[in-house]
Design a protein around this motif. Structure first.
Motif, short mmCIF file in Angstrom:
data_model
loop_
_atom_site.label_atom_id
_atom_site.label_comp_id
_atom_site.label_asym_id
_atom_site.label_seq_id
_atom_site.Cartn_x
_atom_site.Cartn_y
_atom_site.Cartn_z
N TYR A 203 0.64 -1.32 0.13
CA TYR A 203 -0.02 -0.07 -0.18
C TYR A 203 0.80 1.49 -0.02
N GLU A 204 2.25 1.10 0.28
CA GLU A 204 3.21 2.29 0.11
C GLU A 204 4.40 1.72 -0.46
N SER A 224 -7.57 -0.35 -8.66
CA SER A 224 -8.59 0.76 -7.85
C SER A 224 -8.61 0.29 -6.51
N GLY A 225 -9.06 1.37 -5.57
CA GLY A 225 -9.52 0.83 -4.27
C GLY A 225 -8.30 0.89 -3.50
N LEU A 226 -6.82 1.27 -3.73
CA LEU A 226 -5.93 1.12 -2.99
C LEU A 226 -6.06 1.94 -1.61
N ASP A 227 -6.90 2.86 -1.58
CA ASP A 227 -7.29 3.49 -0.58
C ASP A 227 -7.86 2.86 0.72
N VAL A 228 -8.56 1.71 0.10
CA VAL A 228 -9.19 0.81 1.12
C VAL A 228 -8.10 0.11 1.89
N THR A 230 -5.19 1.27 2.50
CA THR A 230 -4.19 2.30 3.21
C THR A 230 -5.29 2.80 4.59
N ALA A 231 -6.29 2.87 4.31
CA ALA A 231 -7.26 3.01 5.54
C ALA A 231 -7.23 1.80 6.67
N ASP A 234 -3.79 2.67 8.21
CA ASP A 234 -3.95 4.01 9.22
C ASP A 234 -4.50 3.31 10.38
#
Length: 258
Positions: A203-204, A224-228, A230-231, A234
């Protein structure tokens, strides 16, 4: 005739899945028998790895305590390969596959490179079509040194797999850099033939040192959806460490490939 062939195909695929499940259960029974020795040794190794990652240490010479090894599967090396169960790499068809991994937290669009990593893609596609990943947890999150979420273990312990292992490593980056969005196979440290069903999502951007078996097989990308992911990262781990299970269960609800 077409329907008959389709039913026969589904029957053979189901029987193959049953064989994998039976082998996995047999392996679990064998692991329980040697639990006193094997599990004790694994606890020591895992403890050392966790301590090294937490302290940001950078050990040398292919040691199992290198930060890069925190993405590896911990399946015992003594596990039989069962090569007759390994999906044929020709199934990858030398093409790009697209699909979706649905987590409880959201969906990830993915692409798989059947030309660059045919064995890994054939393996992942076959397991996905068999429903192998459905209901499994992403059991390991690493948030320091390297940035990955590891999934694909039916036991959720880091010890599970499909009842077979395979190798060698395919399509590993020459510079040891795994950009954000990379999907790669987890494996045992120093053993390029220990891949099974476990994989990790980067994710990073992460630099994961190679060992004697090479790097890690890159077989796809999150489109798509990599922010999922990342969240999830986090939110941290359940015990507050930099290498452990996510604070909330991350369940794979399904994987669709086309």
């Amino acid at each position: 005739m077409s329907n008959k062939r389709e039913r026969e195909y589904e029957r053979r695929r189901y029987e193959k899945w049953q064989a994998r499940q039976a082998e996995a259960k047999a392996r679990q029974r064998r692991q329980r028998i040697v639990a006193g020795s094997v599990v004790g040794a694994l606890v020591v190794v895992i403890g050392v790895v966790a301590a090294v990652v937490a302290n940001g240490s950078d050990d040398t010479a292919g040691s199992p305590t290198e930060p890069g090894d925190t993405t590896t599967a911990t399946t015992p090396a003594a596990e039989a390969t069962n090569s007759d169960l390994v999906p044929d790499p020709a199934l990858a068809e030398d093409r790009e596959w697209t699909g979706e991994i649905t987590l409880g937290q959201g969906a990830l669009g993915i692409s798989l490179d059947g030309a660059a990593a045919p064995q890994a893609v054939a393996n992942f596609v076959t397991l996905a079509q068999d429903g192998f990943f459905d209901g499994t947890t992403c059991h390991r999150l690493t948030t320091e040194g390297i940035y990955v979420l590891q999934c694909g273990d039916p036991e959720g312990t880091g010890l599970g797999g499909p009842g077979y292992s395979w190798g060698p490593v395919e399509n590993a980056p020459a510079d040891d850099v795994y950009p954000a969005g990379t999907i790669a196979m987890a494996r045992q440290s120093g053993n390029g033939s220990s891949m099974g069903s476990q994989f990790f999502l980067v994710y990073e951007d992460s630099k994961i040192p190679s060992d004697g078996a090479g790097g890690y097989t890159v077989f796809g990308q999150v489109t798509s959806g990599l922010d999922v992911v990342t969240a999830i990262a986090d939110a941290g781990t359940a015990d507050g460490s930099t290498d452990g299970s996510p604070v909330s269960d991350v369940i794979i609800e399904g994987v669709k490939i086309q």
